[in-house]
Design an enzyme around this catalytic site. Sequence first.
Site, mmCIF file in Angstrom:
data_model
loop_
_atom_site.group_PDB
_atom_site.id
_atom_site.type_symbol
_atom_site.label_atom_id
_atom_site.label_comp_id
_atom_site.label_asym_id
_atom_site.label_seq_id
_atom_site.Cartn_x
_atom_site.Cartn_y
_atom_site.Cartn_z
ATOM 1 N N GLU A 29 23.714 -67.017 -5.512
ATOM 2 C CA GLU A 29 24.305 -66.746 -4.630
ATOM 3 C C GLU A 29 26.152 -66.690 -4.830
ATOM 4 O OE1 GLU A 29 22.333 -68.833 -0.650
ATOM 5 O OE2 GLU A 29 23.730 -69.744 -2.392
ATOM 6 N N LYS B 94 32.979 -68.843 -6.036
ATOM 7 C CA LYS B 94 31.444 -69.894 -7.031
ATOM 8 C C LYS B 94 30.194 -69.288 -6.946
ATOM 9 C CE LYS B 94 29.252 -73.399 -4.680
ATOM 10 N NZ LYS B 94 29.303 -74.766 -4.355
ATOM 11 N N THR C 235 17.680 -77.680 -8.844
ATOM 12 C CA THR C 235 17.912 -76.702 -8.698
ATOM 13 C C THR C 235 18.796 -75.848 -8.288
ATOM 14 O OG1 THR C 235 16.045 -78.323 -7.693
ATOM 15 C CG2 THR C 235 16.831 -76.206 -5.748
ATOM 16 N N THR D 11 16.022 -81.726 1.359
ATOM 17 C CA THR D 11 14.256 -81.510 0.374
ATOM 18 C C THR D 11 14.506 -80.144 0.090
ATOM 19 O OG1 THR D 11 13.132 -80.382 2.670
ATOM 20 C CG2 THR D 11 13.091 -82.553 2.105
ATOM 21 N N ASP E 38 18.633 -73.233 3.625
ATOM 22 C CA ASP E 38 20.147 -72.764 3.289
ATOM 23 C C ASP E 38 19.778 -72.063 3.052
ATOM 24 O OD1 ASP E 38 18.767 -73.283 0.689
ATOM 25 O OD2 ASP E 38 21.312 -74.925 0.301
ATOM 26 N N SER F 80 24.188 -77.797 7.917
ATOM 27 C CA SER F 80 24.922 -77.004 6.754
ATOM 28 C C SER F 80 24.149 -76.163 5.812
ATOM 29 C CB SER F 80 24.983 -78.632 6.188
ATOM 30 O OG SER F 80 25.923 -78.101 5.129
ATOM 31 N N VAL F 81 24.772 -74.782 6.216
ATOM 32 C CA VAL F 81 24.462 -74.158 4.465
ATOM 33 C C VAL F 81 25.630 -74.454 3.266
ATOM 34 C CG1 VAL F 81 22.744 -72.629 6.355
ATOM 35 C CG2 VAL F 81 25.195 -71.968 5.671
HETATM 36 P P1 NAD Z 1 15.983 -81.294 -6.007
HETATM 37 O O1 NAD Z 1 15.292 -80.280 -6.265
HETATM 38 O O2 NAD Z 1 16.694 -81.577 -6.119
HETATM 39 O O3 NAD Z 1 15.821 -82.524 -4.608
HETATM 40 C C1 NAD Z 1 15.178 -81.915 -3.532
HETATM 41 C C2 NAD Z 1 13.633 -82.918 -3.615
HETATM 42 O O4 NAD Z 1 12.823 -82.937 -2.287
HETATM 43 C C3 NAD Z 1 13.172 -83.781 -4.608
HETATM 44 O O5 NAD Z 1 12.454 -84.398 -5.051
HETATM 45 C C4 NAD Z 1 11.133 -82.834 -3.743
HETATM 46 O O6 NAD Z 1 10.402 -83.940 -3.808
HETATM 47 C C5 NAD Z 1 11.627 -83.589 -2.460
HETATM 48 N N1 NAD Z 1 10.816 -82.584 -1.116
HETATM 49 C C6 NAD Z 1 10.577 -81.485 -0.972
HETATM 50 N N2 NAD Z 1 9.671 -81.140 -0.347
HETATM 51 C C7 NAD Z 1 9.884 -82.802 0.892
HETATM 52 C C8 NAD Z 1 9.092 -82.772 2.212
HETATM 53 N N3 NAD Z 1 8.354 -82.145 2.576
HETATM 54 N N4 NAD Z 1 9.382 -84.548 2.098
HETATM 55 C C9 NAD Z 1 10.385 -84.970 1.196
HETATM 56 N N5 NAD Z 1 10.399 -84.111 0.478
HETATM 57 C C10 NAD Z 1 10.646 -83.459 -0.151
HETATM 58 O O7 NAD Z 1 17.303 -80.644 -4.140
HETATM 59 P P2 NAD Z 1 18.566 -80.965 -4.705
HETATM 60 O O8 NAD Z 1 19.282 -80.886 -5.576
HETATM 61 O O9 NAD Z 1 18.275 -82.364 -4.326
HETATM 62 O O10 NAD Z 1 18.623 -79.782 -2.892
HETATM 63 C C11 NAD Z 1 18.368 -80.517 -1.957
HETATM 64 C C12 NAD Z 1 18.574 -79.503 -1.244
HETATM 65 O O11 NAD Z 1 19.645 -79.091 -0.711
HETATM 66 C C13 NAD Z 1 17.715 -78.145 -1.265
HETATM 67 O O12 NAD Z 1 17.140 -77.192 -1.086
HETATM 68 C C14 NAD Z 1 19.496 -77.251 -2.217
HETATM 69 O O13 NAD Z 1 18.905 -75.589 -2.174
HETATM 70 C C15 NAD Z 1 20.239 -78.292 -0.921
HETATM 71 N N6 NAD Z 1 21.730 -77.789 -0.431
HETATM 72 C C16 NAD Z 1 22.384 -77.411 0.330
HETATM 73 C C17 NAD Z 1 23.800 -77.623 -0.413
HETATM 74 C C18 NAD Z 1 24.692 -77.316 1.680
HETATM 75 O O14 NAD Z 1 25.441 -77.143 0.917
HETATM 76 N N7 NAD Z 1 23.880 -77.505 2.797
HETATM 77 C C19 NAD Z 1 24.346 -77.975 -1.370
HETATM 78 C C20 NAD Z 1 23.538 -78.045 -2.134
HETATM 79 C C21 NAD Z 1 22.243 -78.350 -2.246
#
Ligand code: NAD
Length: 358
Positions: free
Chosen positions: A65, A78, A93, A210, A236, A301-302
């Site tokens: 993105e 970004k 991720t 997650t 998101d 939040s996205v």
């Molecule tokens: P990551 O891959 O490091 O961690 C995700 C974790 O979720 C993993 O440890 C995985 O085992 C766990 N998981 C997956 N399915 C699950 C379930 N059903 N129940 C419990 N745990 C589960 O990812 P991250 O960098 O920590 O990011 C997490 C999420 O946040 C991603 O989807 C990312 O796109 C999103 N994100 C959103 C924003 C925002 O601004 N809203 C910003 C950054 C990341």
Amino acid sequence: MPPSPSALAFIPFVSVENMMRLVHHFGIETVLRELTDAIEADFRRWPLFEKTPRLASHSEQGVIELMPTSDGEVYSFKYVNGHPSNTAKGFQTVAAFGLLARVDTGYPLMLTEMTLLTALRTAATSAMAARHLAPRDAKVMAMIGNGAQAEFQALAMKAVVGIEEVRLFDIDGQAIRKTAANLRDSGLRIVACETAEEAIEGAQIITTCTADKAYATILTDNMVGAGVHLNAIGGDCPGKTELHKDILSRARTFVEFEPQTRIEGEIQQMAADYPVTEFWRVLQGEAPGRSDVRQITLFDSVGFAVEDFAALRYVHAKLQGTSFFQDIDMLADPDDPRDLFGMLQRAAPEAALVQAAG
Ligand code: NAD
């Protein structure tokens, strides 16, 4: 803030190493608190910003993105990815970098890593929303999904909202152990849980973070009691959500930028007329936040470009007087601005020497 034109050939570049130095120098909780205030200050002047849903390039594995915005004086973008299957390959991720530029000349002001900065700004944004929407005196949070973002989320809720206990759950026990170990000396009470149900017991704030490119159901309707604040940040992307839609029917939902969240957030599961409030309106006093103790508030939040803009400006200001950057020669700076080719030509002898030496 803008440097003089003669200095513009070089711009500061903040590497991952320097970002880590900067965070340690000022202290992570201070950075999270200050970032929360910086993001909130920009949300308060929301109408000024140029806003567009981010430009997303989807693939089977994830999404790449571009997130641009400007307040008319400063511009930022970004580059960020979201690839849930990356961790199995040893990659993040989410990885990112970003750029801040001045609008009057279009010249960049700073280039920086944003993988760490995204985790910090996402946590700060969550804390900003929670301090206005969560029940008063919230002391316990559940953290479901214990990946890269988790510790940042917990620390921001501690530093900004006053959370004292974090209840951890992840489908991967190793992720829970990692998060518990990393937070051991944080001053937070850490409770490792066997199930999501156990994690949300007694929690006033429930964060879902997650990563799965699917319509997942991390929380079902019967798990969410009256009066809690839901901070849903993992859903998101189109086709990537975390909450059962029945929860949304009972919740009062707050979003960053509605046109983007309709595409990417939990509310993609709902009809186009499902009511939401853009969070900046709460800050402006144009819309109520939490209006009763039994209300379920949801921050869907996205991640929006204004948060990155605020984070980039914050880092740019923090760099002043430090050595946490390298000057990089990213802009051509011919003596005569129209003689770009002449500049290239004059570099030929030196280039030949370097080639001969190499
Ligand atoms: P990551 O891959 O490091 O961690 C995700 C974790 O979720 C993993 O440890 C995985 O085992 C766990 N998981 C997956 N399915 C699950 C379930 N059903 N129940 C419990 N745990 C589960 O990812 P991250 O960098 O920590 O990011 C997490 C999420 O946040 C991603 O989807 C990312 O796109 C999103 N994100 C959103 C924003 C925002 O601004 N809203 C910003 C950054 C990341």
